[in-house]
Design an enzyme around this catalytic site. Structure first.
Site, PDB file in Angstrom:
ATOM      1  N   LYS A   1      -1.071  -9.371   2.672  1.00  0.00           N
ATOM      2  CA  LYS A   1      -0.367  -8.840   3.702  1.00  0.00           C
ATOM      3  C   LYS A   1      -1.425  -7.725   4.466  1.00  0.00           C
ATOM      4  O   LYS A   1      -2.582  -6.833   3.935  1.00  0.00           O
ATOM      5  CB  LYS A   1       0.552  -8.172   3.705  1.00  0.00           C
ATOM      6  CG  LYS A   1       1.826  -7.914   4.718  1.00  0.00           C
ATOM      7  CD  LYS A   1       2.884  -7.245   4.847  1.00  0.00           C
ATOM      8  CE  LYS A   1       3.068  -5.641   4.175  1.00  0.00           C
ATOM      9  NZ  LYS A   1       2.824  -4.811   4.874  1.00  0.00           N
TER      10      LYS A   1
ATOM     11  N   GLU B   1      -1.997  -6.148   8.290  1.00  0.00           N
ATOM     12  CA  GLU B   1      -1.418  -5.012   9.514  1.00  0.00           C
ATOM     13  C   GLU B   1      -1.830  -5.320  10.923  1.00  0.00           C
ATOM     14  O   GLU B   1      -3.023  -5.747  10.772  1.00  0.00           O
ATOM     15  CB  GLU B   1      -0.998  -3.298   9.474  1.00  0.00           C
ATOM     16  CG  GLU B   1      -0.354  -3.225   8.174  1.00  0.00           C
ATOM     17  CD  GLU B   1      -0.493  -1.526   8.692  1.00  0.00           C
ATOM     18  OE1 GLU B   1      -0.513  -1.330   8.878  1.00  0.00           O
ATOM     19  OE2 GLU B   1       0.277  -1.534   7.062  1.00  0.00           O
TER      20      GLU B   1
ATOM     21  N   ASP C   1       0.710  -1.261   0.364  1.00  0.00           N
ATOM     22  CA  ASP C   1       0.030  -0.055  -0.199  1.00  0.00           C
ATOM     23  C   ASP C   1       1.182   1.328  -0.381  1.00  0.00           C
ATOM     24  O   ASP C   1       0.543   2.748   0.373  1.00  0.00           O
ATOM     25  CB  ASP C   1      -0.786   0.098   1.244  1.00  0.00           C
ATOM     26  CG  ASP C   1      -0.933  -0.310   2.943  1.00  0.00           C
ATOM     27  OD1 ASP C   1       0.916  -0.017   2.375  1.00  0.00           O
ATOM     28  OD2 ASP C   1      -1.008  -0.338   3.727  1.00  0.00           O
TER      29      ASP C   1
ATOM     30  N   GLU D   1       9.074  -3.702  10.968  1.00  0.00           N
ATOM     31  CA  GLU D   1       9.038  -2.245  10.476  1.00  0.00           C
ATOM     32  C   GLU D   1       9.747  -1.585  11.782  1.00  0.00           C
ATOM     33  O   GLU D   1       8.865  -1.342  12.484  1.00  0.00           O
ATOM     34  CB  GLU D   1       7.786  -2.019   9.664  1.00  0.00           C
ATOM     35  CG  GLU D   1       8.114  -0.433   9.132  1.00  0.00           C
ATOM     36  CD  GLU D   1       7.742   0.325   8.364  1.00  0.00           C
ATOM     37  OE1 GLU D   1       6.848  -0.969   7.793  1.00  0.00           O
ATOM     38  OE2 GLU D   1       7.957   0.874   7.355  1.00  0.00           O
TER      39      GLU D   1
HETATM   40  O1  KIV Z   1       2.802  -1.400   2.056  1.00  0.00           O
HETATM   41  C1  KIV Z   1       4.540  -1.382   1.540  1.00  0.00           C
HETATM   42  O2  KIV Z   1       5.291  -1.461   1.186  1.00  0.00           O
HETATM   43  C2  KIV Z   1       5.212  -1.837   3.547  1.00  0.00           C
HETATM   44  C3  KIV Z   1       6.157  -2.550   3.327  1.00  0.00           C
HETATM   45  C4  KIV Z   1       7.466  -1.030   3.320  1.00  0.00           C
HETATM   46  C5  KIV Z   1       6.998  -3.771   4.375  1.00  0.00           C
HETATM   47  O3  KIV Z   1       4.270  -2.696   3.913  1.00  0.00           O
END
Ligand code: KIV
Length: 275
Positions: free
Chosen positions: A123, A125, A54, A192
């Site tokens: 992915k 969060e 994102d 992160e």
């Molecule tokens: O969206 C993204 O690029 C990320 C990375 C920074 C891990 O979540």
């Protein structure tokens, strides 16, 4: 060499390949990618997994943070990265608002990333609060990568994007979140902007790979935003960013010489014109 000891050349890398590499102590890398050409280059370079992140909200679409990007904007980028690669595992980010409402929203959007985008994993969060989502997705056969520490979708509660997370007592909380994600079925966890020692503790505690970005040298894998890695982004960058090229400078030089050539009538010349 048996295939289990190396990386496949004729099929996509799977989450099992990433786990096997981690189990044998081999470090592997990820980059973000949002388009076909960079995806192909990164795969050729030996980057094993690509994240259609994102961060495209900032890097591609010009927003100030990651919050505005939508599923409809991300899916064409996922498709482009999939089309540009043959072996890299493609992970698609679930954007802000696409999974927070609960497991069913997460499932519907993750299915879109696999069905329409062609991604192999998603992915999201968060830690213990997203365990129901992770369980539902993995239960439906969708590999999930977790993301802890600095979670940019929570910028409005974190109080800024430059803050190192997990210092002091917060380290134990982050460790508990990481363990909960692994138990819920996550195949990897991004860490992160956390202290290197916390990156080490989490990496030692988890069997699944940790993917560090500003989490020190002990993580099993590393990821960077490709524009940071290649020096396309300029200005004040986080301490963890290492720039491997001056792409911004190179592009500025090329575009300046092109513009000057056109103005001066040097381009196109005979060699670049049809007879
Ligand atoms: O969206 C993204 O690029 C990320 C990375 C920074 C891990 O979540």
């Amino acid at each position: 060499m048996p295939e289990t000891m190396t990386w496949p050349a004729d099929r996509r890398i799977t989450i099992k390949d990433l786990q096997a590499a981690t189990d044998r102590g081999e470090r592997w890398s990820m980059l973000t990618s949002y388009d076909t050409l960079t995806a192909g280059i990164f795969e050729q370079a030996g980057v094993r997994a690509l994240l259609v992140g994102d961060t495209s909200a900032e890097m591609v679409l010009g927003y100030p943070d990651t919050l505005p990007v939508t599923m409809d904007q991300l899916i064409p980028m996922v498709q482009a990265v999939v089309r540009g690669t043959r072996t890299a595992l493609v992970v698609a980010d679930l954007p802000f608002g696409s999974y927070q409402a609960g497991p069913q929203a997460a499932l519907a959007n993750a299915v879109r990333h696999l069905k329409e985008g062609g991604a192999q994993a998603v992915k999201l969060e968060g830690g213990r609060r997203v365990v129901p989502q992770v369980q539902t997705l993995t239960g439906a056969g969708i590999p999930v990568m977790g993301h802890l520490g600095l979670t940019p979708q929570s910028v409005n509660v974190l109080g800024g994007m430059r803050r190192v997370q997990g210092r002091g007592d917060a380290g134990g909380e982050l460790l508990a979140d990481a363990t909960a994600l692994e138990r819920a079925g996550a195949f990897a966890v991004v860490l992160e902007s956390v202290p290197a020692d916390l990156g080490r503790r989490v990496s030692e505690a988890l069997r699944v790979p940790t993917v560090g970005i500003g989490a020190g040298p002990h993580c099993d894998a590393q990821i960077l935003v490709w524009q940071d890695m290649a020096g396309l982004t300029t200005g004040r960058l986080p301490r963890f960013v290492k720039q491997y090229a001056d792409t911004s400078g190179e592009l500025l030089d090329a575009a300046s010489r092109y513009a000057a050539d056109v103005t001066a009538g040097r381009y196109p010349d005979q060699a670049h014109s049809y007879a």
